[in-house]
Enzyme design. Sequence first.
Site, PDB file in Angstrom:
ATOM      1  N   ARG A  34     -13.381 -24.908  -5.654  1.00 28.82           N
ATOM      2  CA  ARG A  34     -12.782 -25.542  -6.834  1.00 28.82           C
ATOM      3  C   ARG A  34     -13.486 -25.185  -8.139  1.00 28.82           C
ATOM      4  O   ARG A  34     -12.811 -24.953  -9.136  1.00 28.82           O
ATOM      5  CB  ARG A  34     -12.657 -27.053  -6.655  1.00 28.82           C
ATOM      6  N   THR A  35     -14.786 -25.134  -8.152  1.00 31.09           N
ATOM      7  CA  THR A  35     -15.471 -24.855  -9.413  1.00 31.09           C
ATOM      8  C   THR A  35     -15.160 -23.431  -9.877  1.00 31.09           C
ATOM      9  O   THR A  35     -14.888 -23.188 -11.049  1.00 31.09           O
ATOM     10  CB  THR A  35     -16.998 -25.060  -9.281  1.00 31.09           C
TER      11      THR A  35
ATOM     12  N   LYS B   4     -28.785  -7.117  -1.110  1.00 31.28           N
ATOM     13  CA  LYS B   4     -29.710  -5.977  -0.999  1.00 31.28           C
ATOM     14  C   LYS B   4     -31.079  -6.337  -1.574  1.00 31.28           C
ATOM     15  O   LYS B   4     -31.958  -5.498  -1.659  1.00 31.28           O
ATOM     16  CB  LYS B   4     -29.155  -4.771  -1.765  1.00 31.28           C
TER      17      LYS B   4
ATOM     18  N   ARG C  73     -23.129 -19.922  -9.991  1.00 24.63           N
ATOM     19  CA  ARG C  73     -23.553 -20.918  -8.996  1.00 24.63           C
ATOM     20  C   ARG C  73     -24.526 -20.227  -8.059  1.00 24.63           C
ATOM     21  O   ARG C  73     -24.317 -19.076  -7.660  1.00 24.63           O
ATOM     22  CB  ARG C  73     -22.378 -21.454  -8.197  1.00 24.63           C
TER      23      ARG C  73
ATOM     24  N   HIS D 166     -25.439 -29.638 -12.529  1.00 29.09           N
ATOM     25  CA  HIS D 166     -24.047 -29.166 -12.479  1.00 29.09           C
ATOM     26  C   HIS D 166     -23.374 -29.670 -13.761  1.00 29.09           C
ATOM     27  O   HIS D 166     -22.520 -30.560 -13.732  1.00 29.09           O
ATOM     28  CB  HIS D 166     -23.366 -29.731 -11.224  1.00 29.09           C
TER      29      HIS D 166
END
Lengths: 138, 303
Positions: free
Chosen positions: B51-52, B80, B101, B129
């Site tokens: 959703r974000t 990597k 995020r 957040h």
Amino acid sequence: MNIDSIKNGIVIDHIEAGKGMEIYTLLHLDLLDCSVAIIKNVNSQKMGKKDIIKIDSQIDLDMDILGYVSPDATVDIIKDGKLCEKKKMTLPEKLTNVIFCKNPRCITTTEQELPNIFNLTDKKNRVYRCVYCESKGE
Amino acid sequence: MRSVIDIKDLSIKEIEEIIAVAEDIIANPQKYAHKCDGKKLATLFFEPSTRTRLSFEAAMYELGGNVLSVSDANTSSASKGESVSDTAKVVSCYADIIAMRHPKEGAPLVAATNASIPVINAGDGGHNHPTQTLADLLTIHREKGHFDNLTVGFCGDLKFGRTVHSLISALSRYSGIKFVLISPDELKLPGYVKTNLSEMGIEFVETKDLVEVMPDLDILYMTRVQGERFFNEEDYLRLKDSYILTPEKLTTAKYDLCILHPLPRVNEISVAVDDDPRACYFKQVLNGKYMRMSLILKLLEVD
């Protein structure tokens, strides 16, 4: 017990008893070529017991480390055998690579080249918090 | 270069400006349809999120901009071993703004320090957040019309719930706010957050009983007990059903209670509550998109 007085150098006095060796290590005094004396458990009227470090050379000290580990310590600058300056420590506002974040979720645990930076967030209780995750420094 | 990593990066005045623009977007969406023509948002999501990420991407598309997306850490150069700072420098060459995020707390701050474009923290571990908080604030503003003199209940996981910490931090700046902290002992609000509240003279009470405090609440912020925040599976299974909101528990609630939830929901709000006019959590999702649009405009300095 007598330790010869120094002519040109630094005396770190009023170190909390037992913290002398930690300061010696954190300030990397083992890398110096000059004479360095750590005197442990010296009788002190004010503190009961204290540690003292004598350095037989004029060097730049990291006052932030000293202020964090032993905020009551004093630094005496000796020139030509005379005390020419006495510095009192204060808690540093910011610590870089002195303490390390123990939060396993902190970015510093995976990206180890990042400097471990802590800011003083509560002067009264000597609380430092990691700038990345805000965990309490220990 | 301006970034938003923590809700405290925005002043009360700036939050009011972001809310005002969001309200204008809601009223006049066409006016904003081409504000970001030619601009690119990079969504760097190193932790699962639907959703974000979709909210950020929908926000940028509705502003006329485009999106570059990394939605799986396993297919990105992070797998990597590329550092966050290098990723930020590289993506700065391609995009105009980053939404990040990351499972590691502080990663967006590292990105912001190294990027030459604005970085928005879209969630870092259990830490911050801020855009969810902006969604929460717009919802409270639209439902209540003000932020002061509210009794706000937080229920569930108050220990690891980053949205809880951010919203408490944001609301603490308003007068007459009172917090009611409803959680089991294991998931109580961290001590340092409570210390901050005490030092600011903000009233708060802690309780384990949701029903007992229900009549006092103007806002009820429900949270999910998140499995990914636990190191121990047994603790998670024992605590995940601690607090479930049902229509029966709402019988003593105020008629104008505002029920919020950052979503996704597992079972902590019964679906039977969804039809209650006091359930605002789906409005909150939509408000999140508008606030992200408004924030993107602010950080890109688009008038």
